[in-house]
Design a protein around this motif. Structure first.
Motif, PDB file in Angstrom:
ATOM      1  N   UNK A   1      44.376  45.865  44.352  1.00  0.00           N
ATOM      2  CA  UNK A   1      44.565  47.071  43.548  1.00  0.00           C
ATOM      3  C   UNK A   1      45.731  47.842  44.149  1.00  0.00           C
ATOM      4  N   UNK A   2      46.962  47.525  43.710  1.00  0.00           N
ATOM      5  CA  UNK A   2      47.265  46.776  42.485  1.00  0.00           C
ATOM      6  C   UNK A   2      47.238  45.259  42.683  1.00  0.00           C
ATOM      7  N   UNK A   3      47.130  44.560  41.550  1.00  0.00           N
ATOM      8  CA  UNK A   3      47.372  43.125  41.514  1.00  0.00           C
ATOM      9  C   UNK A   3      48.815  42.917  41.085  1.00  0.00           C
TER      10      UNK A   3
ATOM     11  N   UNK B   1      60.523  37.921  37.498  1.00  0.00           N
ATOM     12  CA  UNK B   1      60.227  39.350  37.585  1.00  0.00           C
ATOM     13  C   UNK B   1      58.922  39.560  38.344  1.00  0.00           C
ATOM     14  N   UNK B   2      58.807  40.691  39.028  1.00  0.00           N
ATOM     15  CA  UNK B   2      57.575  41.062  39.718  1.00  0.00           C
ATOM     16  C   UNK B   2      56.880  42.149  38.907  1.00  0.00           C
ATOM     17  N   UNK B   3      55.645  41.854  38.470  1.00  0.00           N
ATOM     18  CA  UNK B   3      54.839  42.807  37.732  1.00  0.00           C
ATOM     19  C   UNK B   3      53.653  43.220  38.584  1.00  0.00           C
ATOM     20  N   UNK B   4      53.234  44.492  38.481  1.00  0.00           N
ATOM     21  CA  UNK B   4      52.037  44.974  39.168  1.00  0.00           C
ATOM     22  C   UNK B   4      51.151  45.721  38.180  1.00  0.00           C
ATOM     23  N   UNK B   5      49.835  45.481  38.281  1.00  0.00           N
ATOM     24  CA  UNK B   5      48.834  46.159  37.477  1.00  0.00           C
ATOM     25  C   UNK B   5      48.129  47.167  38.374  1.00  0.00           C
ATOM     26  N   UNK B   6      48.335  48.484  38.209  1.00  0.00           N
ATOM     27  CA  UNK B   6      47.700  49.480  39.084  1.00  0.00           C
ATOM     28  C   UNK B   6      46.178  49.383  39.075  1.00  0.00           C
ATOM     29  N   UNK B   7      45.595  49.113  37.914  1.00  0.00           N
ATOM     30  CA  UNK B   7      44.160  48.887  37.751  1.00  0.00           C
ATOM     31  C   UNK B   7      43.984  47.759  36.745  1.00  0.00           C
ATOM     32  N   UNK B   8      42.786  47.154  36.684  1.00  0.00           N
ATOM     33  CA  UNK B   8      42.588  46.056  35.730  1.00  0.00           C
ATOM     34  C   UNK B   8      42.864  46.427  34.280  1.00  0.00           C
ATOM     35  N   UNK B   9      42.613  47.684  33.908  1.00  0.00           N
ATOM     36  CA  UNK B   9      42.785  48.087  32.514  1.00  0.00           C
ATOM     37  C   UNK B   9      44.177  48.617  32.204  1.00  0.00           C
ATOM     38  N   UNK B  10      45.018  48.752  33.226  1.00  0.00           N
ATOM     39  CA  UNK B  10      46.352  49.320  33.026  1.00  0.00           C
ATOM     40  C   UNK B  10      47.339  48.261  32.554  1.00  0.00           C
TER      41      UNK B  10
END
Length: 210
Positions: free
Chosen positions: A112-114, A122-131
């Motif tokens: 968290x983040x993943x 590209x590098x992507x990050x998800x701050x939370x699972x629903x974001x």
């Protein structure tokens, strides 16, 4: 047997093919395509049902699917499934969620983040699972490390860039213009091996880690 700190060992049947270790938990992929996890489960990172510490390997995915790879990180876990998806669990969400298609990513670091590296670099990050995912590095990147407070990526020109993870901050180039062959990210520091074979580290040094 796969042994772990604390004396816990996984049974040899079904045979573990690989293992991935997070901050407080670990998961193993068996030769039957199942994922078994153990350790800290306070944020559902071992299984979708939250709890305390799980001492015995527990099947992580109760849904009928097989897995070809498993990844663990801070407080979450992910797996490449036979459905062609990256399925994740943990981060206090009491169910699984789909990160995306396996074919769309070359590397996944749960937490968290993943964060993940796409096939385009590209590098992507998800701050939370629903974001929704946030693009941290437009690329191209080919290696990624994610810790509790920071993350770093190795770019195509062999330079490194890092960013804060809570909250997600902009990526900043590692000073000095060093070229790295490999990159490893620890709790509050990171290290890279440069072209001459020398290890160069940066970040916190309160415990002599640099």
């Amino acid at each position: 047997l796969i042994g772990c700190v604390g004396g816990l060992a996984l049974p040899s049947s079904p045979r573990p093919l690989s293992a991935s270790v997070g901050f407080g938990h670990a998961c193993a992929l068996t030769n039957g395509g199942l994922v078994e996890c153990w350790g800290d489960n306070r944020r559902s990172q071992v299984s979708a049902a939250p709890g305390g510490v799980v001492f015995s390997p527990t099947q992580a995915l109760p849904i009928p699917m097989t897995v070809s790879a498993v990844f663990t990180g801070g407080d979450a876990s992910c797996a490449s499934t036979s459905l062609g998806d990256i399925t994740c669990w943990g981060a206090s969400l009491q169910s699984t969620w789909t990160l995306g298609r396996t074919a769309d990513f070359t590397e996944v670091k749960p937490g968290e983040p993943t964060c993940a590296v796409t096939t385009a670099g590209a590098v992507l990050c998800w701050p939370t699972p629903s974001a929704s995912p946030v693009t941290i590095v437009s690329g191209p990147a080919h290696a990624l490390g994610v810790a509790r407070t920071h993350a770093c990526a190795l770019l195509a020109d062999s330079t490194a860039t890092c960013w804060a993870t809570d909250p997600l901050g902009p990526a900043v180039a590692v000073p000095g213009g060093f070229k790295f062959a490999t990159l490893s990210v620890g709790g509050q520091h990171a290290c890279g091996i440069d072209g001459s074979g020398m290890a160069r580290c940066w970040g916190a040094n309160n415990l002599g880690q640099l």
